[in-house]
Design an enzyme around this catalytic site. Structure first.
Site, PDB file in Angstrom:
ATOM      1  CG  HIS A  92      -2.085  -0.969   1.082  1.00 29.27           C
ATOM      2  ND1 HIS A  92      -2.533  -1.480  -0.121  1.00 29.27           N
ATOM      3  CD2 HIS A  92      -2.877  -1.536   2.050  1.00 29.27           C
ATOM      4  CE1 HIS A  92      -3.547  -2.304   0.102  1.00 29.27           C
ATOM      5  NE2 HIS A  92      -3.761  -2.358   1.406  1.00 29.27           N
ATOM      6  CG  HIS A 139      -7.771  -0.146   2.565  1.00 26.69           C
ATOM      7  ND1 HIS A 139      -8.110  -0.752   3.743  1.00 26.69           N
ATOM      8  CD2 HIS A 139      -7.068  -1.073   1.860  1.00 26.69           C
ATOM      9  CE1 HIS A 139      -7.627  -1.985   3.775  1.00 26.69           C
ATOM     10  NE2 HIS A 139      -6.996  -2.203   2.631  1.00 26.69           N
ATOM     11  CD  GLU A 181      -8.154  -3.329  -0.560  1.00 27.87           C
ATOM     12  OE1 GLU A 181      -6.963  -3.127  -0.907  1.00 27.87           O
ATOM     13  OE2 GLU A 181      -8.468  -4.195   0.284  1.00 27.87           O
TER      14      GLU A 181
END
Length: 347
Positions: A104, A178, A312
């Protein structure tokens, strides 16, 4: 329709929280820190408005935010194998923040940047436009990146997130949000009974470190077949190896078949809420909060496993190491664009 702005002082930082509200009573609150969605108030069948995302009780907890609650993710959403990738014969080494892998965007990603923000109001929609400059070499990524992310709420109870990005050097980029959705409202229950429909006949196999193996598996005959709808609980009680690898649940990339405009539909029978997702992205990671600790102070109480459902939408970081996956490579001078819309309705 209106936007309210509130100043939030956290440690030595000054943040802003923008609350978008439409004429139907729906509200969405967003921080300029990490572009984090802190609250979504959506109606149930009795027209009761409750929060349908997982949120911290204290703003300070968004600084560490190990679960990335509500945050914008980038430069590359997901895990990058061995925290490195190659472009045009050059190997770029990234920060390893998930065992030996990169997750991420690393320690300095979109999720903990303070974005420039500008609110806007119209007759049929309101929103906030966030902009951010990520310098060449940040996190190990090449290229100076200019990002613009716009959150828009309209009078159809649709929350749209639009992404635009440019680079001055060939790089990797795929962003997402997210948020952890829970349609029971105010976290009254886990989302195990949420019924999910996905326009997908293939998902990506993971190894023991949750890294894509390069194999795309057919959903036929597995608890990954959501084409006609099934509950999340099916995957948490399954002894199928891929569910066990993910910690008794899902943390997998699904490739869309593009046979339907509605790519994902989530229903919760007790509240009557329905979440419909449309997107121009080639797939998405579904994460069922299998690893969520039970020690976090949330807006409505303590955290626990299976409390929220992440959807996502993005391209696949597996494309950096394997053929046949939706690419995350952005060429110099090329414009990255993506859009996902979350519509809150009733069953």
């Amino acid at each position: 329709m209106q936007v309210k702005t509130e100043a939030i002082k956290v440690s030595d930082q000054q943040w802003q929280e923008f609350t978008l509200s439409n004429d139907l009573g729906m509200e969405v609150s967003i921080l300029n820190y990490g572009g984090i969605i802190t609250k979504i108030l959506a109606p149930d069948r009795h027209k009761s408005f409750e929060n349908v995302v997982v949120s911290y009780k204290n703003y300070e907890d968004y600084i560490a935010n190990p679960n990335f609650f509500g945050a914008l993710i980038g430069r590359v959403a997901g895990r990058i194998q061995d925290a490195s990738f190659e472009l045009d014969g050059h190997t770029y080494t990234l920060l390893a923040n998930d065992n030996d892998n990169h997750l991420h965007g690393g320690a300095k990603g979109f999720h903990n940047a303070i974005w420039d923000a500008e609110a806007f109001e119209g007759t049929d929609e309101v929103g906030v436009k966030l902009t951010h400059q990520s310098p060449d070499g940040e996190g190990g990524y090449p290229g100076n990146i200019t990002m613009e992310v716009t959150y828009t709420l309209n009078n159809k109870n649709q929350l749209s997130i639009s992404y635009q990005g440019t680079t001055d050097k060939k790089t990797a980029l795929t962003a997402t949000n997210h948020s952890y959705f829970n349609l029971s409202g105010d976290l009254k229950d886990t989302m195990l009974k949420h019924n999910v429909t996905i326009d997908s006949s293939k998902f990506v196999e993971l190894d023991e470190e949750l890294i894509p193996t390069g194999e795309q598996l057919d959903v036929d005959g597995t608890v990954y077949d959501f084409r006609n709808g099934r509950t999340i609980e099916d995957g948490t009680t399954s002894d199928f190896k891929q569910n066990l690898v993910a910690g008794n649940g899902y943390d997998h990339y699904f490739l869309f078949d593009n046979t339907k405009e509605e790519k994902i539909v989530v229903k919760e029978s007790d509240s009557g809420r329905k979440l419909t997702v449309t997107t121009d992205q080639p797939g998405f990671v579904m994460y069922t909060s299998n690893m969520m600790a039970e020690t976090l102070s949330l807006r409505e109480g303590k955290s626990r496993k299976y409390l929220g459902l992440c959807l996502e939408t993005q391209a696949s970081p597996a494309s950096l190491h394997h053929e046949g996956f939706p690419s995350v490579v952005l060429e110099k001078g090329e414009r990255y664009t993506a859009k996902t819309t979350f519509e809150f309705g009733l069953v």
